[in-house]
Design a protein around this motif. Structure first.
Motif, short mmCIF file in Angstrom:
data_model
loop_
_atom_site.label_atom_id
_atom_site.label_comp_id
_atom_site.label_asym_id
_atom_site.label_seq_id
_atom_site.Cartn_x
_atom_site.Cartn_y
_atom_site.Cartn_z
N ASP A 259 0.88 -1.17 0.00
CA ASP A 259 0.00 0.00 0.00
C ASP A 259 0.92 1.23 0.00
O ASP A 259 1.07 1.91 1.00
N LEU A 260 1.53 1.46 -1.16
CA LEU A 260 2.59 2.46 -1.27
C LEU A 260 2.04 3.79 -1.76
O LEU A 260 1.33 3.85 -2.76
N HIS A 261 2.34 4.83 -1.00
CA HIS A 261 1.97 6.18 -1.43
C HIS A 261 3.11 6.73 -2.28
O HIS A 261 4.16 7.10 -1.78
N CYS A 262 2.90 6.72 -3.59
CA CYS A 262 3.96 7.20 -4.50
C CYS A 262 3.93 8.71 -4.59
O CYS A 262 2.88 9.35 -4.49
N LEU A 263 5.11 9.28 -4.76
CA LEU A 263 5.24 10.73 -4.85
C LEU A 263 4.98 11.18 -6.29
O LEU A 263 5.40 10.53 -7.24
N GLN B 286 11.78 17.80 -4.76
CA GLN B 286 10.89 16.75 -4.30
C GLN B 286 10.99 16.62 -2.78
O GLN B 286 12.06 16.73 -2.20
N SER B 287 9.85 16.40 -2.14
CA SER B 287 9.83 16.19 -0.69
C SER B 287 9.72 14.70 -0.41
O SER B 287 8.64 14.11 -0.62
N PRO B 288 10.78 14.06 0.03
CA PRO B 288 10.73 12.61 0.26
C PRO B 288 9.86 12.25 1.44
O PRO B 288 9.64 13.06 2.35
#
Length: 823
Positions: free
Chosen positions: A200-204, A222-224
């Protein structure tokens, strides 16, 4: 109490937490300190909220409330009165009773109209002790009474024999059973969480700009994600990571034991054509491919990369985090220091080097008795051997533990390693390109008493790093390190435990992320031209378990397929037992033009028109190198997909020509890629091709048998991979081969140290050279890591700095503390 709850929350061996506290201790702070997923009493606000909302599967319900519901049947149309049942219990009961069709009323013992409510109720659920001033006669005969008050166990209850209160005796036992049921439910969930699952990965999100900014500008824009969030998304437990700042974490090796029964995912290797100064972009492809797989195709995938050396970072090549919109972030942390692994490797390697020289000096200047008294000193009136010294005694066949019982002959055997300085192959290392350390003299100070010898520094690809790359457990690292020490020194220098201590954190892979928030392991180091130049076996094995059977792990081999890929298959795959599913072979139109006879490229100078204008003939001529690398891949029986990194100067006709030639030459597919400018979206077709290729028949095999003589193994690589006519051994090389064979190391694989700029030993020969004799100038051994490495031609193991190194552009902003000028 709260501190103990918080401790148990983080204990992975505790799957449920029950509170048995005095009534006064059940405060909101205490109850809500329990993690909702461990709250087997169902008291927390989160569990109660989920119940009210209707998420019964995701919540844990109060065991007492569940016990009451088990005792009640046929509630449709009945009136249920809850008396003195407040808090989580009252709320849970109201919610559950209403869902069963009951009309539910709640009140306290002092509420007005209590007598009337008791008289009209079909069921009375008591949540606290009945006051004496409320007579039993208020409850009509036949009413079902269930007592949930906390004095239930003490027997302080009496509601009259004329009422049906038998269930009250069952509530306590049922509540205990329901709590156990919650515990079983929790454990089942935990077991399921250990199995493979779709992340359940929240991709950027990426918003690519044109023209594409510099790598460091893209990285900083980009905000990691916080690394602990990423770790949880991919199935890591809290106690399996050690966080370094906000964006990096070490992953503990205990994970392998937890996931040992999980099937592995697909194993993908990214290699390339013979490198040119124009660059091919293997790291960029590796990152772009996993971004495409996970962020755009919703397939679990992991990138496994090597940590870059500071030599190239400050020298000429630059970093190794990828580039454009296919990067590991934060890229400056990736390229500089990271978590200190290379410093640990340097310290461990140089500690052993110092121990060797110091031991030679002490043995040459002291008697047996003096050495023994210093090696086994009297401490607090007692003399004793250390564990590592006892192990040495056993290897010498001396089965004694009392230092006072050794004979003079045994003492001499124990204290003398008798190392011949001319046979020392262990060199000091430094993570800097320093050409003046290629050959130096040590021991010139008067304090070294004339012990002078010539030696050399090598870059960070030390034996310690080589062992780190091929170890798959911490125990194996210690055992191989110990073996290496004993063999190279012919005796025990007593340093193996210290090396393990220095490397205890470096043995763990580092978790980072891509620009699109997909996971990356960074572990081990570079230099495939003079070492095997792959990421670690440990990182690959952990990643293969985490992605699951349908996922992909994408790792990279340094330089061309003839260099990094050959070593990956013949050395790393032998050590790990892992079988690759697909090879992705990276090429560019510009690099192929150089292999086709295009003019030389000067760093910093504008490209000549041959590289910026369409020239189909030059591309076709250069594809010979691509074809050769495809043929090399086919020697190992693995499907190959060609990834063509597209530049804006490439014409559609040139791109189509390369892809067509690649497929005609045996590639499963050939795909143009735009991930540098578009991120994962630009590598979706590549990802789809890789997924299809991974399902093809795989007939993986090694290039040679380990039982062959060392010379024959070298010859097979030279002829079948490089295309040489034959090999030529120098007298020192032949002497070393004879020596290693006599010592029993003839069955080790080969790690060729050769220029990466040509298939031959001559860097200027591009394309596919033929008819050449490959000169082997020397042969050395990395016994602990388990390979023999021949040096081809004038190969140097210590690079030098160019006239204008990268460090001219690197600086630190004193206000923001940000790194400037890093690519």
């Amino acid at each position: 109490i709260v501190n103990e709850i918080l401790r148990l929350n983080e204990d992975p061996n505790v799957q449920g937490l029950a509170l048995d506290l005095p009534e006064s201790s059940y405060s909101s702070k205490v109850v809500n300190a329990v993690k909702p997923e461990k709250d087997v009493d169902g008291l927390s606000d989160v569990n109660l909220g989920r119940l009210v909302r209707g998420d019964a599967y995701d919540c844990l319900v109060s065991p007492t409330a569940c016990a009451v519901m088990e005792l009640l049947e046929n509630l449709d149309g009945k009136t249920v009165l809850l008396v003195g049942a407040g808090g989580a219990l009252g709320a849970s009961l109201q919610c559950l009773l209403q869902r069963r069709g009951a009309t539910t009323t709640s009140c306290q013992w002092k509420s007005p109209g209590l007598q009337s409510k008791l008289h009209h109720a079909d069921v009375v659920v008591v949540g606290s002790t009945k006051p004496d001033n409320v007579p039993v006669s208020w409850i009509k005969p036949g009413t079902t009474i269930i007592n949930c008050s906390r004095d239930l166990l003490s027997g302080n209850h009496n509601y009259g024999q004329q009422n049906n209160h038998a269930p009250e005796n069952a509530v306590c036992s049922l509540a205990i059973a329901m709590r156990m049921q919650n515990m079983v439910k929790n454990t089942e969930r935990w077991i399921q969480s250990q199995q493979f699952r779709k992340w359940d990965l929240h991709c950027l999100k990426l918003q690519p700009l044109s023209p594409v900014p510099s790598d460091i500008e893209i990285s900083r824009a980009q905000s990691p994600k916080a690394v602990d969030v990423l770790a949880k998304e991919i199935g890591l437990l809290t106690d399996e990571i050690e966080i370094y700042g906000q964006t990096k974490a070490k992953v503990r090796l205990s994970l392998l034991e937890r996931l040992k029964d999980q099937p592995d995912g697909k194993y993908v290797l990214v290699a390339g054509i013979t490198p040119t100064p124009l660059g091919e972009g293997k790291s960029t492809v590796t990152i772009g491919l996993v971004q495409a797989l996970t962020a755009h195709l919703n397939i679990n995938s992991f990138a496994c990369l090597r940590q870059p050396s500071q030599g190239p970072t400050f020298g000429v090549k630059g970093g190794a985090a990828g580039g454009g919109y296919a990067q590991v972030i934060p890229m400056e942390e990736f390229n500089l220091h990271l978590t200190g692994d290379i410093h640990a490797i340097t310290a461990a390697n140089n500690l052993l080097a110092a121990a060797i020289d110091a031991r030679i000096l002490h043995e040459s200047t002291q008697s047996d008795k003096a050495l023994y008294n210093r090696l086994v000193p009297v401490v607090n009136g007692v003399r004793g051997f250390s564990p590592i010294q006892l192990a040495r005694l056993r290897r010498l066949g001396i089965n004694k533990t009392d230092p006072g019982t050794l004979t003079e002959e045994e003492i001499s055997k124990f204290v003398r390693l008798d190392i011949d300085p001319s046979t020392i192959t262990w060199q000091r290392v430094v993570d800097t390109n320093d050409r003046f350390l290629r050959k130096i003299t040590v021991g010139q100070a008067n304090t070294e008493k004339g012990f002078v010898r010539q030696m050399r520094f090598i870059n960070i690809w030390s034996n310690v790093l080589a062992v780190l790359k091929i170890s798959d457990t911490c125990v194996k690292w210690q055992s191989t390190a110990g073996t290496k020490v004993c063999i190279l020194m012919n005796r025990d220098a007593g340093v193996t435990g210290a090396l393990a201590v220095l490397m205890k954190d470096a043995i763990k892979p580092t978790l980072m992320q891509t620009l699109e928030g997909t996971p990356v392991f960074v572990h081990a180091g570079p230099f495939a031209n003079i070492a095997h130049g792959n990421s670690s076996v440990l990182a690959d094995k952990i990643a293969l378990k985490l992605v699951g059977e349908k996922g992909f792990v994408v790792t990279e081999a340094g330089f061309g397929a003839d260099i990094g890929m050959e070593k990956f298959f013949n050395i790393k795959c032998r050590a790990s037992g892992l079988v690759p599913s697909v090879v992705v072979l990276v090429a560019t139109v510009r690099a192929l033009k150089m292999h086709g006879g295009g003019p030389n490229v000067t760093a910093g100078a504008p490209l000549k028109k041959e590289y910026t204008e369409e020239n189909l003939q030059l591309v076709a001529d250069g594809c010979c190198n691509l074809q050769k690398q495809i043929q090399i891949t086919q020697l190992f029986g693995v499907p190959v997909v060609v990834a063509l990194n597209v530049f804006k100067t490439d014409s559609p006709a040139e791109v189509d020509l390369v892809c067509e030639i690649a497929k005609q030459s045996g590639a499963f597919d050939a795909v143009p890629c735009n991930h540098w400018s578009d991120g994962g979206r630009g590598a979706v077709k590549l990802a789809q091709a890789v997924e299809k290729a991974a399902n093809q028949k795989n007939s993986f095999k090694y290039l040679y048998s380990l039982e062959l003589p060392i010379v024959e193994k070298i010859r097979i690589i030279a002829q079948k991979v490089y295309g040489a006519q034959d090999i030529e051994l120098s007298p020192p090389a032949q002497s070393q081969i004879d020596r290693y064979t006599r010592q029993g190391f003839g069955n080790l694989p080969i790690c060729m140290a050769k220029t990466h700029l040509s298939l031959s030993h001559q860097p200027e020969r591009k394309g596919v050279p033929t008819g050449f004799i490959l000169p082997i100038s020397d042969v050395r051994a990395s016994i602990g890591a388990g390979f023999i490495y021949p040096l081809v031609g004038t190969m140097s193991t210590m690079p030098g700095l160019p006239t204008r190194p990268c460090f001219y552009d690197i600086d630190l902003d004193p206000i923001t503390e940000q790194v400037k000028g890093l690519f």
